[in-house]
Design an enzyme around this catalytic site. Structure first.
Site, PDB file in Angstrom:
ATOM      1  N   SER A 163      54.465 -26.171 -32.298  1.00  0.00           N
ATOM      2  CA  SER A 163      55.230 -24.974 -31.972  1.00  0.00           C
ATOM      3  C   SER A 163      55.118 -23.919 -33.082  1.00  0.00           C
ATOM      4  CB  SER A 163      56.684 -25.393 -31.686  1.00  0.00           C
ATOM      5  OG  SER A 163      57.332 -24.453 -30.893  1.00  0.00           O
ATOM      6  N   ASP A 248      55.290 -27.141 -20.482  1.00  0.00           N
ATOM      7  CA  ASP A 248      55.634 -25.962 -21.289  1.00  0.00           C
ATOM      8  C   ASP A 248      55.701 -24.748 -20.369  1.00  0.00           C
ATOM      9  OD1 ASP A 248      56.096 -26.038 -24.171  1.00  0.00           O
ATOM     10  OD2 ASP A 248      54.149 -27.015 -24.354  1.00  0.00           O
ATOM     11  N   HIS A 280      57.504 -29.704 -24.038  1.00  0.00           N
ATOM     12  CA  HIS A 280      57.297 -29.157 -25.385  1.00  0.00           C
ATOM     13  C   HIS A 280      57.539 -30.187 -26.494  1.00  0.00           C
ATOM     14  CE1 HIS A 280      56.949 -25.633 -27.992  1.00  0.00           C
ATOM     15  NE2 HIS A 280      57.962 -26.101 -28.711  1.00  0.00           N
TER      16      HIS A 280
HETATM   17  N1  LIG Z   1      65.820 -22.961 -29.378  1.00  0.00           N
HETATM   18  C1  LIG Z   1      64.643 -23.662 -29.009  1.00  0.00           C
HETATM   19  C2  LIG Z   1      64.309 -24.734 -29.993  1.00  0.00           C
HETATM   20  C3  LIG Z   1      62.836 -24.821 -30.201  1.00  0.00           C
HETATM   21  O1  LIG Z   1      62.121 -24.012 -29.690  1.00  0.00           O
HETATM   22  C4  LIG Z   1      62.243 -25.893 -31.026  1.00  0.00           C
HETATM   23  C5  LIG Z   1      63.024 -26.962 -31.434  1.00  0.00           C
HETATM   24  C6  LIG Z   1      62.458 -27.976 -32.190  1.00  0.00           C
HETATM   25  C7  LIG Z   1      61.122 -27.941 -32.528  1.00  0.00           C
HETATM   26  C8  LIG Z   1      60.342 -26.886 -32.116  1.00  0.00           C
HETATM   27  C9  LIG Z   1      60.893 -25.852 -31.357  1.00  0.00           C
HETATM   28  N2  LIG Z   1      60.146 -24.782 -30.936  1.00  0.00           N
HETATM   29  C10 LIG Z   1      59.258 -24.083 -31.727  1.00  0.00           C
HETATM   30  O2  LIG Z   1      59.119 -24.092 -32.906  1.00  0.00           O
HETATM   31  C11 LIG Z   1      64.712 -24.188 -27.589  1.00  0.00           C
HETATM   32  O3  LIG Z   1      65.408 -23.654 -26.765  1.00  0.00           O
HETATM   33  O4  LIG Z   1      64.012 -25.121 -27.265  1.00  0.00           O
END
Ligand SMILES: N[C@@H](CC(=O)c1ccccc1NC=O)C(=O)O
Length: 314
Positions: A163, A248, A280
């Site tokens: 991510s 995703d 994801h």
């Molecule tokens: N607020 C985000 C959290 C999220 O995107 C996320 C959480 C843990 C590990 C990676 C993530 N996404 C990108 O870095 C959500 O709604 O999923």
């Protein structure tokens, strides 16, 4: 009009989305199919914590190794049982929208990889609001320089990010190693559900501690940088695997596909894979398992993290 500017003919699809739709597209937990959003995030932390505890309790490791002078500039190294001078290193950057997550709960792939003779490095960086994106990119660069200097006989350094961490790994395609005085032996990139164009993120609630100007977003977007001024692959043999989970969101799919296309056009050796029936977060959970296609040791046909996917030096 409640869109974000640009008429129907104006480029990127996200520009035609309402604020709510964009928020939805960039909230990975809302697209999880087997759990509710909050439960998915809780499970993600739980699996990360457990994998890390197991990794720290079972193998040889060096924890909280400083790679710079800053308080947050620390990394953990997990070694395979067999002692060797010439190990391949897998360096992992955690996700969490550059504002959450920690190395202390991100040792997902340690157990299956160390079992195959790969050393795994989990890197901490200063998340927002303490760190800016420029600082995080700088820290990640510094962490790779550190690994190369500390282990000059390494059999290859492979970068993996999830991510926001895939974004940080991808930024290393643009790093100025000459300025750092060392050329890391980068042999591969494994990018999991990454964000490569930060401009749409500016219009979501995740942006609050992150980006202030469009210039910040562009300077820190590997997609924008590689598209506007293509750089030559330093090592033409270095392979970049861009993956996205089947579940995703469409925007995450678009980001990965377009980044892959930009890499190919720029002459990089890249491949793209949509990972079957995972969201994801599930890809990382699968990386804790030694029989997952991307971690297994016996010769598989798809590229991934396992040793069988890494080129051998002998
Ligand atoms: N607020 C985000 C959290 C999220 O995107 C996320 C959480 C843990 C590990 C990676 C993530 N996404 C990108 O870095 C959500 O709604 O999923």
């Amino acid at each position: 009009m409640d869109g974000l500017g640009g008429g129907p003919k104006c480029g990127a699809p996200w520009k035609r989305m309402s604020k709510e739709e964009l928020e939805n597209q960039y909230s990975p937990s809302r697209w999880v199919v087997r759990l509710g959003a909050e439960e998915a995030l809780r499970t993600y932390s739980q699996i990360g914590n457990e994998a890390t505890k197991r990794a720290q309790a079972t193998g040889r490791n060096l924890l909280d190794v400083p790679y710079g002078d800053g308080e947050g500039e620390k990394l953990d190294i997990y070694f395979p049982e067999a002692v060797s001078e010439a190990l391949p290193f897998l360096v992992f950057f955690h996700g969490g929208y550059w504002q959450s997550g920690s190395k202390d709960s991100s040792a997902f792939m340690v157990s299956p990889l160390t079992a195959q003779g790969v050393a795994v490095v989990i890197v901490a960086y200063d998340i927002a609001p303490k760190g800016t994106l420029d600082q995080m990119v700088d820290q990640v660069t510094q962490s790779i320089v550190f690994v190369q200097k500390q282990y000059p006989g390494n059999q290859g350094i492979y970068l993996c990010g999830h991510s926001a961490g895939a974004h940080l790994a991808a930024m290393m395609l643009l790093a100025n190693w000459t300025k750092r005085g060392v050329r890391p032996n980068l042999k591969g990139f494994f990018l999991v559900s990454g964000i490569y164009d930060l401009e749409p993120v500016m219009h979501t609630s995740e942006n609050a501690p992150l980006l202030t100007t469009l210039e910040d977003a562009q300077r820190n977007s590997p997609q924008w940088r590689l598209k506007t001024s293509p750089t030559q692959p330093v090592d033409p043999a270095c392979h970049i695997l861009v993956t996205v989970g089947q579940h995703d969101s469409p925007e995450f799919h678009r980001q990965s596909r377009e980044f892959y296309q930009t890499l190919r056009r720029g002459g990089w050796k890249a491949s793209f894979e949509e990972l079957h029936d995972v969201d994801h977060f599930e890809t990382l959970w699968n990386l804790t398992q030694k029989d997952y296609v991307l971690t297994q040791g016996d010769a598989g046909s798809s590229p991934g993290l396992g040793r069988s996917h890494m080129p051998r030096s002998n």
